[in-house]
Scaffold this motif. Structure first.
Motif, PDB file in Angstrom:
ATOM      1  N   ALA A   1      57.285 -28.296  38.689  1.00  0.00           N
ATOM      2  CA  ALA A   1      57.940 -29.608  38.764  1.00  0.00           C
ATOM      3  C   ALA A   1      58.710 -29.886  37.479  1.00  0.00           C
ATOM      4  O   ALA A   1      59.846 -30.399  37.518  1.00  0.00           O
ATOM      5  N   THR A   2      58.145 -29.522  36.340  1.00  0.00           N
ATOM      6  CA  THR A   2      58.824 -29.716  35.062  1.00  0.00           C
ATOM      7  C   THR A   2      60.094 -28.878  34.998  1.00  0.00           C
ATOM      8  O   THR A   2      61.146 -29.354  34.554  1.00  0.00           O
ATOM      9  N   MET A   3      59.997 -27.643  35.450  1.00  0.00           N
ATOM     10  CA  MET A   3      61.176 -26.771  35.428  1.00  0.00           C
ATOM     11  C   MET A   3      62.271 -27.298  36.361  1.00  0.00           C
ATOM     12  O   MET A   3      63.454 -27.308  36.001  1.00  0.00           O
ATOM     13  N   VAL A   4      61.904 -27.734  37.547  1.00  0.00           N
ATOM     14  CA  VAL A   4      62.892 -28.267  38.496  1.00  0.00           C
ATOM     15  C   VAL A   4      63.569 -29.500  37.913  1.00  0.00           C
ATOM     16  O   VAL A   4      64.806 -29.638  37.963  1.00  0.00           O
ATOM     17  N   LEU A   5      62.783 -30.414  37.348  1.00  0.00           N
ATOM     18  CA  LEU A   5      63.366 -31.625  36.768  1.00  0.00           C
ATOM     19  C   LEU A   5      64.244 -31.300  35.568  1.00  0.00           C
ATOM     20  O   LEU A   5      65.304 -31.916  35.368  1.00  0.00           O
ATOM     21  N   THR A   6      63.840 -30.329  34.756  1.00  0.00           N
ATOM     22  CA  THR A   6      64.631 -29.954  33.581  1.00  0.00           C
ATOM     23  C   THR A   6      65.954 -29.331  33.987  1.00  0.00           C
ATOM     24  O   THR A   6      67.020 -29.718  33.487  1.00  0.00           O
ATOM     25  N   ILE A   7      65.909 -28.383  34.897  1.00  0.00           N
ATOM     26  CA  ILE A   7      67.138 -27.717  35.334  1.00  0.00           C
ATOM     27  C   ILE A   7      68.028 -28.697  36.095  1.00  0.00           C
ATOM     28  O   ILE A   7      69.248 -28.741  35.889  1.00  0.00           O
ATOM     29  N   GLY A   8      67.441 -29.513  36.961  1.00  0.00           N
ATOM     30  CA  GLY A   8      68.219 -30.513  37.688  1.00  0.00           C
ATOM     31  C   GLY A   8      68.848 -31.532  36.757  1.00  0.00           C
ATOM     32  O   GLY A   8      70.017 -31.906  36.931  1.00  0.00           O
ATOM     33  N   GLY A   9      68.113 -31.991  35.758  1.00  0.00           N
ATOM     34  CA  GLY A   9      68.652 -32.957  34.799  1.00  0.00           C
ATOM     35  C   GLY A   9      69.767 -32.371  33.968  1.00  0.00           C
ATOM     36  O   GLY A   9      70.767 -33.039  33.684  1.00  0.00           O
ATOM     37  N   THR A  10      69.615 -31.100  33.578  1.00  0.00           N
ATOM     38  CA  THR A  10      70.664 -30.437  32.803  1.00  0.00           C
ATOM     39  C   THR A  10      71.930 -30.289  33.643  1.00  0.00           C
ATOM     40  O   THR A  10      73.049 -30.551  33.163  1.00  0.00           O
ATOM     41  N   ALA A  11      71.781 -29.874  34.897  1.00  0.00           N
ATOM     42  CA  ALA A  11      72.942 -29.720  35.777  1.00  0.00           C
ATOM     43  C   ALA A  11      73.627 -31.067  36.003  1.00  0.00           C
ATOM     44  O   ALA A  11      74.870 -31.158  35.971  1.00  0.00           O
ATOM     45  N   TYR A  12      72.853 -32.131  36.197  1.00  0.00           N
ATOM     46  CA  TYR A  12      73.433 -33.452  36.421  1.00  0.00           C
ATOM     47  C   TYR A  12      74.156 -33.949  35.168  1.00  0.00           C
ATOM     48  O   TYR A  12      75.242 -34.537  35.261  1.00  0.00           O
TER      49      TYR A  12
END
Length: 132
Positions: free
Chosen positions: A106-117
């Motif tokens: 979950a941390t990795m998904v949120l980190t990668i998603g936040g960076t992409a956004y």
């Protein structure tokens, strides 16, 4: 300076009066088996059933705060030490079980998603729309 001393002494006086006021239980024949509780905040009607429940709650509270424990827990520290010290090529942050794996993913998904956004928003800000 004098005003603050007066205010603090007034607060202390009010606090001591509040601490010394005790609720009184006075029998009132309004309802069968009821008591009227008078306190500084007002008055309430307390039935016998409510009073029993309150007394039972008080006893439960005293039991849970008690220093003696009727439950004996097994010491799991040596087992956890063995688990975390064995060399099985699993990273330390994933050795806790399925909960650690889910939190990590979950941390990795949120980190990668936040960076992409954030990169998307930077691109939108860098190339504004042309006004006609």
């Amino acid at each position: 300076m004098v005003r603050s001393a007066r205010v603090s002494s007034a607060r202390k006086d009010l606090r001591s009066r509040m601490l010394t006021q005790v609720s009184e239980v006075v029998p009132v024949p309004a309802w069968p088996f009821s008591l009227l509780v008078l306190s500084c905040g007002g008055c309430w009607s307390v039935t016998a059933k409510m009073l029993r429940n309150l007394l039972a709650l008080r006893q439960i509270g005293q039991r849970t705060i008690s220093t003696t424990s009727c439950r004996h827990f097994k010491n799991k520290v040596p087992e956890k030490q063995k688990l975390f010290q064995e060399d099985d090529e699993i990273p330390l942050y994933l050795k806790g079980g399925i909960a650690d794996v889910l939190l990590y993913r979950a941390t990795m998904v949120l980190t990668i998603g936040g960076t992409a956004y954030a990169m998307y928003q930077l691109a939108v800000a860098a190339f504004p729309k042309k006004q006609e």
